[in-house]
Design a protein around this motif. Structure first.
Motif, PDB file in Angstrom:
ATOM      1  N   ASP A   1       0.819  -1.373  -0.043  1.00 49.20           N
ATOM      2  CA  ASP A   1       0.049   0.062  -0.230  1.00 49.20           C
ATOM      3  C   ASP A   1       0.824   1.323   0.208  1.00 49.20           C
ATOM      4  N   HIS A   2       1.969   1.429  -1.011  1.00 48.47           N
ATOM      5  CA  HIS A   2       2.857   2.398  -0.897  1.00 48.47           C
ATOM      6  C   HIS A   2       2.478   3.467  -1.818  1.00 48.47           C
ATOM      7  N   GLY A   3       1.239   3.220  -2.649  1.00 48.44           N
ATOM      8  CA  GLY A   3       0.835   4.377  -3.453  1.00 48.44           C
ATOM      9  C   GLY A   3       1.504   4.448  -4.798  1.00 48.44           C
ATOM     10  N   ILE A   4       2.276   3.370  -5.325  1.00 47.62           N
ATOM     11  CA  ILE A   4       2.690   3.178  -6.615  1.00 47.62           C
ATOM     12  C   ILE A   4       1.818   2.311  -7.430  1.00 47.62           C
ATOM     13  N   SER A   5       1.182   2.721  -8.299  1.00 45.30           N
ATOM     14  CA  SER A   5       0.107   1.749  -9.171  1.00 45.30           C
ATOM     15  C   SER A   5       0.796   0.482  -9.739  1.00 45.30           C
ATOM     16  N   GLN A   6       0.077  -0.642  -9.720  1.00 48.29           N
ATOM     17  CA  GLN A   6       0.549  -1.836 -10.438  1.00 48.29           C
ATOM     18  C   GLN A   6       1.027  -1.548 -12.036  1.00 48.29           C
ATOM     19  N   GLU A   7       0.296  -0.673 -12.459  1.00 47.44           N
ATOM     20  CA  GLU A   7       0.198  -0.508 -13.924  1.00 47.44           C
ATOM     21  C   GLU A   7       1.580   0.352 -14.054  1.00 47.44           C
ATOM     22  N   PHE A   8       1.795   1.427 -13.192  1.00 47.88           N
ATOM     23  CA  PHE A   8       3.183   1.799 -13.456  1.00 47.88           C
ATOM     24  C   PHE A   8       4.388   0.930 -13.245  1.00 47.88           C
ATOM     25  N   MET A   9       4.242   0.113 -12.177  1.00 48.44           N
ATOM     26  CA  MET A   9       5.202  -0.800 -11.807  1.00 48.44           C
ATOM     27  C   MET A   9       5.611  -1.624 -13.000  1.00 48.44           C
ATOM     28  N   ASP A  10       4.377  -2.210 -13.518  1.00 48.17           N
ATOM     29  CA  ASP A  10       4.753  -3.222 -14.962  1.00 48.17           C
ATOM     30  C   ASP A  10       5.410  -2.522 -16.101  1.00 48.17           C
ATOM     31  N   GLU A  11       5.100  -0.808 -16.263  1.00 48.45           N
ATOM     32  CA  GLU A  11       5.721  -0.160 -16.969  1.00 48.45           C
ATOM     33  C   GLU A  11       7.438   0.078 -16.860  1.00 48.45           C
ATOM     34  N   VAL A  12       7.490   0.145 -15.556  1.00 48.82           N
ATOM     35  CA  VAL A  12       9.012   0.160 -15.144  1.00 48.82           C
ATOM     36  C   VAL A  12       9.810  -1.394 -15.522  1.00 48.82           C
ATOM     37  N   PHE A  13       9.126  -2.246 -15.198  1.00 47.11           N
ATOM     38  CA  PHE A  13       9.725  -3.546 -15.625  1.00 47.11           C
ATOM     39  C   PHE A  13       9.743  -3.746 -17.304  1.00 47.11           C
ATOM     40  N   PHE A  14       8.837  -3.308 -17.730  1.00 43.50           N
ATOM     41  CA  PHE A  14       8.980  -3.470 -19.188  1.00 43.50           C
ATOM     42  C   PHE A  14       9.879  -2.579 -20.013  1.00 43.50           C
ATOM     43  N   GLN A  15      10.070  -1.497 -19.397  1.00 47.39           N
ATOM     44  CA  GLN A  15      11.202  -0.382 -19.977  1.00 47.39           C
ATOM     45  C   GLN A  15      12.651  -0.991 -19.470  1.00 47.39           C
TER      46      GLN A  15
END
Length: 340
Positions: A50-64
């Motif tokens: 519950d840290h406030g970073i969305s899963q969608e954005f985390m997925d984008e970071v890993f993709f990049q």
């Protein structure tokens, strides 16, 4: 909330350890303080949700991240890490456990620190510098994603350190003082582990056993297991336990400088990565105080019966020595040979 665990085992297949989980959105701060303090005393490892970073954005970071590591080696080597540790680190560049490893870690990485313009006077300080960035022509939008993630991870780190301060009966803003995290050493490191099988008996590791250098580290991982911790580094034989990935959360651990600050009350625990042949991607984020910060034992963590165990040391001096001990020098590379 804890991850499932069934105790320790010194066999080749380690058991999964149980770690406390701290929710940053839990209004019960005393609960969070209690869970975090227990974790810091026990193993120095815990989960954060519950840290406030969305899963969608985390997925984008890993993709990049994967897009960068998929580049040809000669393109990555054009961004080879500089003397301020910004940029690409090839496979075997780092040997974190030289006493037990027969070769370097089977991982490649990419360092990204706080951006400092080359004309800024701070750029002359240890560990401060402009970052190296892939060309927009090659990886469009890559820099923007990584800079945003760096900002978000630092925000989460500050929130965790507020709770850590409270566990030590300090003011919540203790670590936010200008001389500590006013200009922190906050480093994002993208990691890609090769699909090679680790063999501890032969000294072959995806990542050798080590403790982290600074205050805390936040680790985001894919779903491939491999991270192991050893709660008692002096045990013979050492007992290693697996740490399960936490989807949408961070694995957080205490670093050496926080252990020194607390006079070994909080644990900077040995950890390593042992893989079964699958590729693995992970993204650690390391937080340490500003280079000039003098790290010395907190008065509340020492007594006549328990005097300070470590002399005062600046963050820059400690971090610099640890990097020297674990990285190859630039002259160790024959770049043209690696391109071929």
């Amino acid at each position: 909330m804890t991850a499932p665990g069934s105790g320790a085992d010194s066999s080749a297949k380690a058991n999964v350890t149980a770690l406390n989980c701290i929710s940053l959105s839990d209004p019960d701060i005393q609960k969070s303080i209690s869970l975090l303090k227990q974790a810091c005393l026990d193993s120095g490892f815990f989960y954060v949700s519950d840290h406030g970073i969305s899963q969608e954005f985390m997925d984008e970071v890993f993709f990049q991240s994967k897009k960068f590591f998929d580049l040809p080696l000669h393109k990555k080597m054009e961004l080879f890490r500089n003397e301020k540790l910004r940029g690409y680190t090839p496979t075997a560049d780092q040997t974190l456990d030289p006493k037990n490893q027969v070769q370097g870690d089977f991982k490649e990485g990419y360092f990204i620190g706080i951006e400092v313009h080359e004309d800024d006077p701070d750029a002359k300080k240890p560990f401060y510098a402009p970052n190296q960035w892939p060309s927009e022509d090659i990886l469009p939008g890559w820099r923007q994603v990584m800079e945003q993630y760096h900002k978000e991870a630092l925000r989460v780190s500050r929130a965790i350190l507020k709770i850590i301060a409270l566990t030590l009966d300090l003011d919540a803003d203790f670590f936010d003082k200008p001389e500590m995290l006013g200009e922190p050493l906050a480093t994002l490191k993208l990691l890609h582990y090769e699909g090679k099988i680790s063999d501890p008996a032969r000294g072959i590791y995806a990542c050798g056993a080590h403790s982290d250098f600074g205050f805390i580290a936040l680790l985001a991982t894919d779903d491939v297991t491999g991270l192991q911790i050893c709660k008692d580094k002096d045990a013979q034989p050492q007992i290693w336990e697996d740490v399960a990935p936490l989807k949408g959360g961070f694995i957080v651990n205490i670093g050496d400088l926080l252990e020194r600050l607390t006079n070994d009350i909080f644990r900077s625990t040995l950890h390593r990565v042992v893989l079964d042949g699958r590729e693995r991607y992970s993204i650690p984020f390391f937080v340490a105080p500003k280079p000039e910060c003098v790290v010395e034992c907190l008065p509340s963590c020492a007594s006549e019966m328990n005097p300070p165990k470590y002399p005062p040391i600046t963050c820059a001096a400690y971090m610099n020595q640890r990097y020297i001990d674990t990285h190859l020098g630039p002259t160790s590379y024959h770049i043209q040979e690696m391109r071929e």
